[in-house]
Design a protein around this motif. Structure first.
Motif, short mmCIF file in Angstrom:
data_model
loop_
_atom_site.label_atom_id
_atom_site.label_comp_id
_atom_site.label_asym_id
_atom_site.label_seq_id
_atom_site.Cartn_x
_atom_site.Cartn_y
_atom_site.Cartn_z
N ARG A 46 0.85 -1.20 0.00
CA ARG A 46 0.00 0.00 0.00
C ARG A 46 0.88 1.24 0.00
NH1 ARG A 46 -5.04 -1.18 4.20
NH2 ARG A 46 -5.82 -3.06 3.13
N ASP A 47 0.57 2.12 -0.93
CA ASP A 47 1.37 3.34 -1.09
C ASP A 47 2.85 3.01 -1.31
OD1 ASP A 47 -0.94 4.87 -0.68
OD2 ASP A 47 -0.64 4.82 1.52
N GLY A 48 3.09 1.89 -1.99
CA GLY A 48 4.46 1.51 -2.33
C GLY A 48 5.21 0.79 -1.23
N LEU A 49 4.58 0.59 -0.06
CA LEU A 49 5.26 -0.07 1.07
C LEU A 49 4.50 -1.33 1.47
CD1 LEU A 49 6.09 3.04 3.31
CD2 LEU A 49 7.63 1.80 1.77
N LEU A 50 5.24 -2.29 1.98
CA LEU A 50 4.65 -3.55 2.39
C LEU A 50 3.71 -3.33 3.57
CD1 LEU A 50 4.75 -6.73 2.10
CD2 LEU A 50 6.46 -6.67 3.93
N ASP A 51 2.52 -3.92 3.50
CA ASP A 51 1.56 -3.85 4.59
C ASP A 51 1.89 -5.01 5.56
OD1 ASP A 51 -0.58 -3.88 6.33
OD2 ASP A 51 -2.08 -3.48 4.77
N GLN A 52 2.66 -4.68 6.58
CA GLN A 52 3.14 -5.70 7.51
C GLN A 52 1.99 -6.40 8.24
OE1 GLN A 52 6.26 -6.70 8.08
NE2 GLN A 52 7.32 -5.22 6.78
N LYS A 53 1.00 -5.64 8.63
CA LYS A 53 -0.13 -6.21 9.35
C LYS A 53 -0.91 -7.18 8.47
CE LYS A 53 -4.16 -4.94 12.13
NZ LYS A 53 -5.00 -3.81 12.65
N ARG A 54 -1.11 -6.79 7.20
CA ARG A 54 -1.84 -7.65 6.26
C ARG A 54 -1.08 -8.95 6.01
NH1 ARG A 54 -6.09 -10.07 4.20
NH2 ARG A 54 -5.96 -10.48 1.95
N MET A 55 0.24 -8.87 5.85
CA MET A 55 1.03 -10.07 5.59
C MET A 55 1.02 -11.00 6.81
SD MET A 55 4.88 -10.58 4.09
CE MET A 55 5.75 -10.26 5.62
N ALA A 56 1.09 -10.41 8.00
CA ALA A 56 1.07 -11.22 9.22
C ALA A 56 -0.24 -12.00 9.33
CB ALA A 56 1.26 -10.33 10.44
N GLU A 57 -1.35 -11.32 8.97
CA GLU A 57 -2.66 -11.98 9.02
C GLU A 57 -2.73 -13.15 8.04
OE1 GLU A 57 -5.36 -8.86 8.15
OE2 GLU A 57 -5.34 -8.00 10.18
N LEU A 58 -2.11 -12.97 6.89
CA LEU A 58 -2.16 -14.00 5.85
C LEU A 58 -1.32 -15.24 6.19
CD1 LEU A 58 -1.94 -11.80 2.61
CD2 LEU A 58 -3.93 -13.10 3.40
N ILE A 59 -0.12 -15.02 6.73
CA ILE A 59 0.81 -16.15 6.87
C ILE A 59 0.83 -16.78 8.27
CG2 ILE A 59 2.28 -15.11 5.11
CD1 ILE A 59 4.31 -14.46 7.32
N PHE A 60 0.26 -16.09 9.28
CA PHE A 60 0.40 -16.61 10.65
C PHE A 60 -0.24 -17.98 10.80
CE2 PHE A 60 -0.70 -16.99 15.17
CZ PHE A 60 0.53 -16.77 15.73
#
Length: 438
Positions: free
Chosen positions: A59-73
């Motif tokens: 988002r806005d050119g930067l990794l969405d850390q929260k979104r990735m954590a939700e996906l892979i946890f």
């Protein structure tokens, strides 16, 4: 150049150790922050993550850390994919970074050091530890997270401190933690200076050390007791057994009953005992004594069948077992006592030999109220030495052995006479003991 890893669970305090190293001029590579940088800057990583996780992962050119954590946890397959993309890039970046530092030692901080492959390129690992409750509290305060979320993260980690080269306890004051890393750094030659003396407080006396200390004391105690048992058995091979646990028990019972405790016993060697008495012992107690190794298979089977039926616990004991029981254990009927008896039976069979076992058995067996050993029994009941006992006298003494304080040797009843007759009938059928030496 040496590369040293820093690892530990969530909230353990890896950053505190890294901070101290940086303050003291030692370079530290933060793999977590560098991984985030690479996921934002590396075109290859961005392309792989977008293809697998979707375009909204950035988002806005930067990794969405929260979104990735939700996906892979909760998705092991996705987590494995992301790790497979990111970890090699981090390791490669760390290697380039370490060469660029131009110093003798560099450090890398990583919570997943053992899982990402970093351990394979390191020369040592520092493990930062702290009690789990304290780590959870720290993580909640640092991340503003709820307890249950932090607890799930803690449980998902599987970090083995046993793989580390140094362990730092960060469960107490920060100054004590810094003293620990300072001490390691000086001893390893990473920095110069005097080796600090660690200040131990109630908070820094960690439970793992206490546990290790307890285990060490326990096993050392076991070893000492084992060695003492062997020394004791060796000594008793050569010196008379003057007292047994049963003798002390009988004295205590006499005192409780208001009677004067007494012990009548005279130690005699094998050649001072009538051969008829040995035959009587073998005929009544253990006819295979000269040839077995301390245990009777038939006796054990009979005892097992008896005990399975719920009857009173019995042992099917040989002369060797009875000797071990009388010399080294109390007379309680428990499986623990049988275990100790079995251990000492093996020892005396190996160390004493048959003649010494029989000699001790003849000298310590209870022969009446306060009377112990064949010599004392012969003197009290027949006014003669054990060497002069004839076959009937030997048989009647042995006949009383099941309960010598109930059955009278000097004034035997019908039961005793019946047992005496049976023993006399069996005596010629058993082998001579001791056997004549060729």
């Amino acid at each position: 150049m040496k590369r040293i890893g820093i690892t530990g669970g969530i909230g353990a305090g890896k950053s505190a150790v890294s901070h101290w190293l940086r303050v003291n001029g030692l370079p530290v590579y933060d793999s977590d922050n560098e991984a985030k940088r690479l996921m934002n800057e590396s075109a290859d990583i961005r392309s792989a993550l977008i293809e697998k996780l979707g375009g909204d992962i950035y988002r806005d050119g930067l990794l969405d850390q929260k979104r990735m954590a939700e996906l892979i946890f909760n998705d092991p397959q996705l987590r494995t994919f992301v790790n497979g993309v990111v970890h090699p890039a981090v390791i490669s970046d760390f290697m380039g970074w370490s060469y660029a530092q131009g110093c003798d030692v560099v450090f890398v901080e990583s919570a997943i050091l053992f899982d990402c492959g970093l351990k394979d390129i390191l020369d040592g690992v520092i493990f930062v530890d702290a009690p789990e409750d304290l780590r959870i509290e720290r993580a909640m305060k640092r991340d503003g997270a709820k307890r249950n979320n932090v607890e799930c993260r803690v449980k998902s980690q599987n970090i083995d401190s046993g793989k580390a080269d140094w362990i730092i306890d960060n469960g107490g004051e920060l100054s004590v933690t810094e003293q620990q890393i300072h001490r390691i750094a000086v001893l390893q030659g990473w920095i110069s200076g005097d080796v600090p003396v660690l200040e131990q407080t109630s908070k820094t006396k960690d439970k793992p050390k206490k546990k290790r200390s307890f285990h060490r004391i326990f096993w050392r105690s076991v070893l000492v007791l084992w060695l003492l048992s062997i020394v004791w058995v060796v000594l008793l091979k050569f010196i008379p057994v003057w007292f047994t646990p049963l003798m002390f028990i009988r004295c205590g019972e006499a005192i409780i009953d208001g009677r004067e405790p007494r012990i009548e016993r005279t130690w005699v060697s094998l050649d001072e005992i009538s051969p008829y008495y040995f035959r009587a012992c073998l005929a009544s107690e253990d006819n295979l004594f000269p040839v077995h190794y301390g245990f009777s298979e038939k006796g054990i089977k009979q005892a097992w069948e008896n005990n399975k039926k719920g009857k009173k616990l019995r042992g099917g004991s040989t002369i060797s077992q009875q000797t071990a029981k009388n010399v080294f254990t109390c007379c309680t009927r428990t499986w623990f006592r049988k275990g100790i008896e079995t251990y000492y039976t093996i020892l005396i069979e190996l160390i004493w030999g048959k003649e010494r076992i029989m000699e001790v058995y003849c000298n310590i067996a209870e022969m009446g109220d306060g009377v112990y050993g064949v010599e004392a029994a012969a003197q009290r009941n027949f006014h003669r030495s054990a060497k002069k006992l004839n076959a009937p006298q030997s048989a009647i003494i042995v006949a009383a052995l099941p309960n010598p304080r109930v059955y009278s040797i000097s004034n035997p009843g019908p039961y005793m006479r019946k047992r005496q007759s049976k023993i006399l009938w069996l005596m010629p059928k058993v082998r001579q003991f001791p056997e004549k030496k060729k």
